[in-house]
Design a protein around this motif. Structure first.
Motif, PDB file in Angstrom:
ATOM      1  N   VAL A 198      24.404 -35.611  -3.206  1.00 31.90           N
ATOM      2  CA  VAL A 198      24.133 -34.911  -4.469  1.00 31.90           C
ATOM      3  C   VAL A 198      23.851 -35.877  -5.607  1.00 31.90           C
ATOM      4  N   GLU A 199      24.658 -36.927  -5.752  1.00 32.07           N
ATOM      5  CA  GLU A 199      24.502 -37.762  -6.933  1.00 32.07           C
ATOM      6  C   GLU A 199      23.136 -38.442  -7.035  1.00 32.07           C
ATOM      7  N   LEU A 255      20.927 -35.853  -8.427  1.00 33.72           N
ATOM      8  CA  LEU A 255      21.322 -35.559  -9.808  1.00 33.72           C
ATOM      9  C   LEU A 255      20.814 -36.635 -10.758  1.00 33.72           C
ATOM     10  N   GLY A 289      33.690 -34.415  -9.070  1.00 34.93           N
ATOM     11  CA  GLY A 289      32.659 -33.833  -8.210  1.00 34.93           C
ATOM     12  C   GLY A 289      33.107 -32.592  -7.476  1.00 34.93           C
ATOM     13  N   GLN A 348      30.327 -29.923  -6.902  1.00 37.48           N
ATOM     14  CA  GLN A 348      29.392 -30.378  -5.867  1.00 37.48           C
ATOM     15  C   GLN A 348      30.002 -30.166  -4.481  1.00 37.48           C
ATOM     16  N   VAL A 396      22.189 -28.805  -1.760  1.00 43.69           N
ATOM     17  CA  VAL A 396      22.051 -29.868  -2.762  1.00 43.69           C
ATOM     18  C   VAL A 396      21.478 -29.344  -4.067  1.00 43.69           C
ATOM     19  N   ALA A 419      24.193 -27.536  -5.847  1.00 42.26           N
ATOM     20  CA  ALA A 419      25.202 -28.453  -6.361  1.00 42.26           C
ATOM     21  C   ALA A 419      24.704 -29.172  -7.609  1.00 42.26           C
ATOM     22  N   VAL A 420      23.453 -29.604  -7.596  1.00 44.37           N
ATOM     23  CA  VAL A 420      22.880 -30.283  -8.759  1.00 44.37           C
ATOM     24  C   VAL A 420      22.816 -29.325  -9.940  1.00 44.37           C
ATOM     25  N   GLU A 455      26.244 -28.731 -11.433  1.00 39.68           N
ATOM     26  CA  GLU A 455      26.731 -29.922 -12.133  1.00 39.68           C
ATOM     27  C   GLU A 455      26.026 -30.086 -13.481  1.00 39.68           C
ATOM     28  N   ALA A 506      29.539 -22.230  -7.966  1.00 43.24           N
ATOM     29  CA  ALA A 506      29.268 -23.343  -7.047  1.00 43.24           C
ATOM     30  C   ALA A 506      29.467 -22.899  -5.604  1.00 43.24           C
TER      31      ALA A 506
END
Length: 329
Positions: free
Chosen positions: A2-3, A6, A42, A45, A63, A66-67, A70, A182
């Motif tokens: 995910v990061e 993001l 997180g 996520q 994903v 999750a993005v 966030e 989420a």
């Protein structure tokens, strides 16, 4: 998983809002110098990804969800700090103190818009349903924030006082809606049945109330080195929180002394804040808030155990629940 996505999405924004967003995420300092401190746990996520896996889909399916969540979470924090006048977050100046109120609002708006763009472009046939879910849950979040602000204008006691059950409904919307979203987005993007999506959403909302209850406890008694906020900060602002409302509703002698102290004109000095916190604890407010957190965790577990889920991810979800609120429960 995910990061990197993001960071790439934030990096595609206009450079100035992107810098402020990265500061809010904890990725760098003002001006863009890299930062090595915490950028959050997180949790949202993890919920999105695990719920997709629990519904039988690959983790990457979630994903985009999750993005998006966030991005919305950080948007809400940027605006929430301004509305509450909170000058610090994660042990450093809040974004509005570092960049100014107007720029921080702009950065939040940019993240809000980007979240819907990301989710609308999610691969697969469920992007439209996911956008509708995010929009609906975001309306709940806004409603909860509105109630939280309105509570500040209400008296501590008497007919206009805030009942504990009204506070808990507010917490479900303000804090629980996005955790529920989420979980729901992960399941939705995985193509899970409606009953599974709803059960996972409810689990996330119950977890959100548990988180808020613990956060309220830490707002009164937490170590500033851990919370990043001053001790007794919520009391200093005379903010309605669960331990205080539960203590006032307990009907014991300490409840009356607490009510009189809070109703006194003018701000409380440090001695008054310590006395108020002591009266909240004496009246049972601290334990009542922690007991509510435990009840909500049990409800969340019941939701997860009540629908068919893939065993491995389901076990990880059950393990995630106490982690989220484990700071004080």
């Amino acid at each position: 998983m995910v990061e990197p996505e993001l960071r790439a999405r934030v990096g595609g924004m206009h450079a100035w809002p992107a810098e402020m967003a990265g500061y809010a995420f904890g990725w760098w300092e003002r001006g863009g110098a890299p930062r090595t401190g915490s950028s959050g746990k997180g949790v949202r996520q993890a919920l999105a990804v695990l719920c997709a896996e629990a519904a039988g889909a690959p983790a990457r399916t979630a994903v985009a969800g999750a993005v998006a969540v966030e991005l919305i979470h950080t948007f809400s924090l940027l605006h929430d700090d301004i509305m509450d006048g909170d000058e610090t977050r994660r042990q450093r100046p809040a974004a509005w103190k570092a960049y100014g109120t107007g720029p921080a609002v702009l950065a939040g708006d940019a993240l809000f818009a980007l979240a819907f763009e990301v989710l609308a472009g999610a691969p697969g046939p469920h992007g439209g349903a996911a956008v509708r879910r995010l929009s609906r849950d975001l309306a709940d979040l806004v409603g909860g924030q509105a109630e939280d602000l309105l509570f500040e204008e209400r008296p501590w006691t008497g007919p206009g006082a805030v009942p504990v059950d009204a506070y808990l409904r507010m917490a479900e919307h303000k804090t629980g809606a996005l955790l529920g979203c989420a979980a729901a987005l992960g399941a939705l993007l995985a193509g899970a049945p409606a009953a599974t999506v709803d059960a996972l959403s409810t689990a996330g909302r119950e977890l959100g109330v548990a988180f808020q209850a613990v956060d309220d406890v830490l707002g009164l008694w937490g170590d500033p080195a851990t919370t990043g906020k001053p001790v007794h900060g919520d009391l200093r602002r005379r903010k309605k929180t669960l331990p205080v409302l539960a203590a006032l509703a307990a009907g014991v002698p300490a409840s009356g002394r607490l009510a009189a102290l809070l109703a006194a004109p003018g701000p409380l000095d440090e001695a008054g804040l310590r006395r108020a916190a002591g009266l909240v604890e004496e009246a049972g407010g601290r334990e009542a808030a922690l007991a509510e957190a435990r009840r909500r965790l049990d409800r969340a577990r019941g939701c997860l155990l009540g629908v068919p889920l893939a065993p491995g991810p389901a076990s990880e979800l059950l393990g995630l629940l106490p982690y989220v609120v484990g700071r004080a429960v």
